[in-house]
Design a protein around this motif. Structure first.
Motif, mmCIF file in Angstrom:
data_model
loop_
_atom_site.group_PDB
_atom_site.id
_atom_site.type_symbol
_atom_site.label_atom_id
_atom_site.label_comp_id
_atom_site.label_asym_id
_atom_site.label_seq_id
_atom_site.Cartn_x
_atom_site.Cartn_y
_atom_site.Cartn_z
ATOM 1 N N CYS A 67 0.881 -1.276 -0.123
ATOM 2 C CA CYS A 67 0.009 -0.009 -0.002
ATOM 3 C C CYS A 67 0.779 1.293 -0.104
ATOM 4 O O CYS A 67 2.107 1.245 0.208
ATOM 5 N N SER A 68 0.192 2.428 -0.336
ATOM 6 C CA SER A 68 1.056 3.561 -0.308
ATOM 7 C C SER A 68 -0.052 4.846 0.021
ATOM 8 O O SER A 68 -1.335 4.808 -0.119
ATOM 9 N N ALA A 69 0.548 5.996 0.447
ATOM 10 C CA ALA A 69 -0.217 7.100 0.713
ATOM 11 C C ALA A 69 0.464 8.138 0.356
ATOM 12 O O ALA A 69 1.757 8.134 0.556
ATOM 13 N N GLU A 70 0.051 9.166 0.112
ATOM 14 C CA GLU A 70 0.464 10.432 -0.290
ATOM 15 C C GLU A 70 -0.296 12.009 0.260
ATOM 16 O O GLU A 70 -1.329 11.845 0.240
ATOM 17 N N ARG A 71 0.659 12.703 0.487
ATOM 18 C CA ARG A 71 -0.075 14.089 0.538
ATOM 19 C C ARG A 71 0.504 14.945 -0.599
ATOM 20 O O ARG A 71 1.826 15.016 -0.694
ATOM 21 N N ILE A 83 -1.740 5.382 6.850
ATOM 22 C CA ILE A 83 -2.746 4.361 6.208
ATOM 23 C C ILE A 83 -2.535 3.039 6.994
ATOM 24 O O ILE A 83 -1.428 2.651 7.081
#
Lengths: 119, 680
Positions: A67-71, A83
């Motif tokens: 998984c990944s998450a970004e701002r 996340i």
């Protein structure tokens, strides 16, 4: 629960990686939370911060994206971005996870830290 | 054939303060025909809503199931929104489930797949509902063989736990801004109900839809026979025989509404201009003058969130910097937040704030202030740096700012005037008749008795004590001198910062700064100097090496030099080996000296030995008879081991009888004669 800290006081631009060895990863763990400090990633900072977590089921020989998450830029009011994702391979003693936090450049000095929380 | 669940992600995916996510939570089997995503947005009230939301499976965009979007619902604490995104014929296998939007937000993102659905329009009949209760529910038109599925966003203002009823898809109460969950159940007609149980009443938003079986293929909708009638009958051609005929039918509109969607109907999302613009529900100007609201059957009137209601306090400040809203309806009144509601950006900084007070939450007029610099903790002082307590605190404390004494502590200048002076002696006898004696106030009266009478020392009367302007005050506790501290260390009493700072929290001195209590005891006294005679101050008594220890026994011998004791007391002297001639021969220690008989003839290399036993003379045998001692080997040889004669040497007793036999030569027994052959 296992917690690993990538680093503290990472200057931007930063490029760090973290891994929890199979021996540290509870085979019964079913969830991982990847979190990082955004208290200084505020309005006016256009630097994206991207965090990615990978998982290995064979002791680190091969890695799969989990998984990944970004701002996309800084925002005011936050202290922690995260996340939470289910962990595949429950019961596998060879399971490993690793995470990477990337911020390519900066317009203002920013420091951060990152953690993986497994439960 | 009915719809069935294909695959479900077993755990929930939660995000916070991000603008995008990517995940791999699901593997759609080869039977999967549709994917459905449940997206929950939850964030603090007033946070800028995410816009441009895009949800994808394997990089293929998923679309909102029409009607299955609650829009933004404001609870006391959070803004919540529940949306269902669908995708027909998704890529099977494990792929990336992703989403992105602008403005960092928190929430949940889950996905599941279905099989046996229509491959064109797997999801329909989207509905949404919201309310405040402990029993959220929503009704879905979901025919038999279909499934109804819904997702719920919980406001989280009361921290309620959440239990989806029917079949739970996912549930999570660990969200940073509220909770969420989803559930599904087999279709039971137009009133298929989905419910969730909350532990306590909270604001909720429910979005749901129907998962439909395939629409009847290649034949349109199956209709009842009575809906048809023969419209025309035509005589067949002769070539087709006497029994042949043609007929034509025409379908008439039915009177009863069909639940099922006619074949010709293609579900489509509303065109852009018909979609609810959730941004309009927040604060921006909303165009209600157009006919869109009236003609959109899905539009539901929403209640303004509480903070948008007219409040007198909000009307205090005229709208500022509001661009002309051309599209704004006449009823729209642009307002700005009253000043007391504006966020004080300075509060976000890193200065110390008093969070112990509830003023921020309850007093709308409260404006946070920086703490005065003198109240800031000087982090450096917490370090373990050695501090010189012998110097003045004021000199070493960079934070100290000199201040004047508070007014009440200022010296009353009036007291400086009219210092007590000796009143001139008033002699009564010299007083003229015109003199009108004035009566001094009592405290100024002179004790006449002191003038005429025997002089005695009257008790000293302090002027201060008689000054009526003097108001005796008690030092406040913190100004009292700590006599104990006054003895040695400098005390800074000029600063009142500590005393007036109600937020001051005293800290314990770091351990290394605390004077060792033991040092306070037993004040150093001059102990009498004890100087051992001849012993230097650095003399350290120790044990002499063994080789320097005098063997007193040897003192009786002249072979010991006792004339110089310096060697024993000089700690710098390295032990030396006695000269060889001084060394004691260890062999002399072994055998006490005895008077050994002088062995004149014994050479120094003579080694006395004991004769072997067999060589000892047997005196007994020497008596009386002559004995041949020349050959006593057999008898005296201790090494002699008697042996048994070999058998062949035994005397044969029988042979000893009779005549003598010559045993010296035994003729061989001839068993054959040799033959000699001569060949010629």
């Amino acid at each position: 629960m296992a917690i690993a800290t990538l680093s503290t006081g990472l200057p931007v631009p930063l490029l760090g990686s973290i891994s929890i060895a199979a021996t540290l990863l509870d085979p019964a763990a079913s969830s991982v939370t990847m979190q990082w400090d955004i208290s200084q990633h505020l309005d006016g900072n256009t630097v994206p911060m991207h965090a990615q977590c990978d998982v290995s089921q064979d002791g680190g020989v091969t890695w799969d994206f989990l998984c990944s998450a970004e701002r996309d830029k800084g925002y005011s009011g936050g202290s922690l971005a995260f996340i939470t994702h289910p962990l595949p391979g429950v019961g596998n003693a060879l399971r490993m996870i690793r995470a990477t936090l990337v911020a390519a450049s900066a317009i203002t000095p920013v420091t951060t830290s990152m953690q993986l929380v497994v439960s | 054939m009915a719809v069935a669940v294909d695959a479900v992600n077993t755990g929930s995916i939660q995000f916070n303060q991000v603008t995008s996510f990517s995940a791999t939570p699901l593997t759609i089997t080869a039977s999967g025909t549709a994917a459905l995503a449940s997206i929950i947005f939850e964030e603090n009230n007033g946070t800028t809503q995410p816009s441009g939301v895009s949800i994808t499976w394997n990089s293929v965009a998923m679309s909102i199931v029409p009607g299955a979007d609650t829009g933004v619902i404001a609870s006391i604490a959070h803004d919540i929104r529940a949306v269902l995104y669908g995708l027909a014929s998704p890529a099977t296998g494990s792929h990336t489930f992703a989403g992105s939007w602008t403005n960092a937000y928190a929430g949940y993102c889950e996905i599941m797949s279905w099989k046996g659905t229509d491959t064109t329009t797997p999801f329909k009949n989207g509905v949404n509902a919201s309310g405040t209760s402990a029993a959220p529910s929503i009704t879905v038109n979901s025919p038999t063989n279909d499934f109804a599925v819904g997702c719920l966003a919980e406001g989280g203002e009361n921290g309620a736990s959440l239990t989806p009823n029917q079949t739970s898809w996912w549930a999570d109460t660990g969200g940073s801004r509220g909770a969420g969950g989803a559930n599904y159940t087999a279709g039971a007609g137009a009133s298929t109900s989905l419910t969730t149980t909350l532990s306590v009443s909270e604001t909720w938003a429910y979005a749901a839809c129907d998962v439909q079986v395939p629409i009847v293929a290649s034949g349109g909708t199956q209709v009842a026979k009575q809906n048809f009638k023969v419209n025309k009958f035509k005589t067949p051609l002769r070539s087709m025989g006497p029994n042949a005929g043609l007929f034509q039918v025409r379908a008439f509109p039915i009177s009863a509404p069909f639940v099922d969607v006619p074949l010709s109907y293609v579900s489509r999302p509303f065109s852009t201009q018909w979609n609810l613009n959730s941004n309009l529900l927040r604060g921006t100007a909303q165009d209600t003058s157009s006919s869109a609201v009236e003609t959109n059957p899905h539009w539901k009137g929403c209640q303004w969130p509480a903070q948008w209601s007219d409040t007198g306090a909000f009307l205090l400040n005229a709208a500022i910097d509001v661009p002309p809203a051309i599209d704004a309806p006449p009823s729209f009144m642009s307002k700005s937040w009253s000043i007391q509601w504006n966020i004080n950006l300075s509060l976000r900084r890193n200065t110390a704030q008093d969070f112990s007070s509830s003023a921020v939450e309850t007093n709308p007029h409260w404006i946070g202030n920086y703490l005065p610099s003198k109240w800031d903790l000087n982090r450096a002082l917490r370090l373990n740096i050695a501090q010189d307590f012998s110097s003045s605190v004021a000199e070493t404390n960079p934070q100290w700012t000199g201040k004047p004494w508070p007014r009440v502590w200022n010296l009353l200048e009036a007291l400086w005037q009219n210092a007590a002076i000796d009143v001139p002696t008033v002699t009564v006898a010299d007083t003229p008749p015109s003199f009108v004696p004035l009566q001094f106030s009592s405290q100024w009266n002179v004790d006449v008795s002191l003038v005429h009478g025997a002089g005695i020392d009257a008790a000293t009367i302090s002027v201060v004590e008689t000054n009526t302007h003097f108001i005796s005050r008690q030092f406040i506790a913190q100004w009292n001198f700590n006599r104990a501290l006054g003895r040695s260390t400098a005390q800074d009493t000029s600063s009142s910062a500590v005393e007036t700072n109600i937020h001051f929290v005293p800290h314990t001195w770091p351990v290394p700064w605390i004077p060792a209590a033991s040092l306070r005891q037993n004040v150093a006294t001059d102990a009498p100097t004890v100087v051992p005679p001849d012993a230097p101050t650095y003399f350290i008594p120790g044990q002499l090496p063994w080789n320097w220890v005098i063997n007193l026994l040897l003192t009786t011998s002249p072979a010991n030099d006792l004339t110089s004791p310096a060697v024993e007391t000089n700690p710098h002297r390295a032990g030396l080996i006695y000269p060889k001639q001084w060394q004691t021969q260890p062999s002399l220690w072994q055998n006490p000296a005895t008077d050994a008989p002088p062995v004149v003839d014994t050479p120094s290399y003579f080694i006395s030995k004991q004769l072997l036993l067999q060589w000892n003379l047997n005196r007994v045998l020497g008596r009386n008879i002559a004995a041949d001692f020349s050959s006593s080997a057999v008898e005296t040889n201790v090494y002699f081991t008697p042996h048994v004669w070999p058998l062949r040497w035994d005397l044969q007793a029988s042979l000893t009888r009779g005549t003598a036999q010559d045993f010296s030569s035994v003729a061989p027994v001839v068993t054959s004669r040799p033959r000699v052959y001569i060949y010629t």
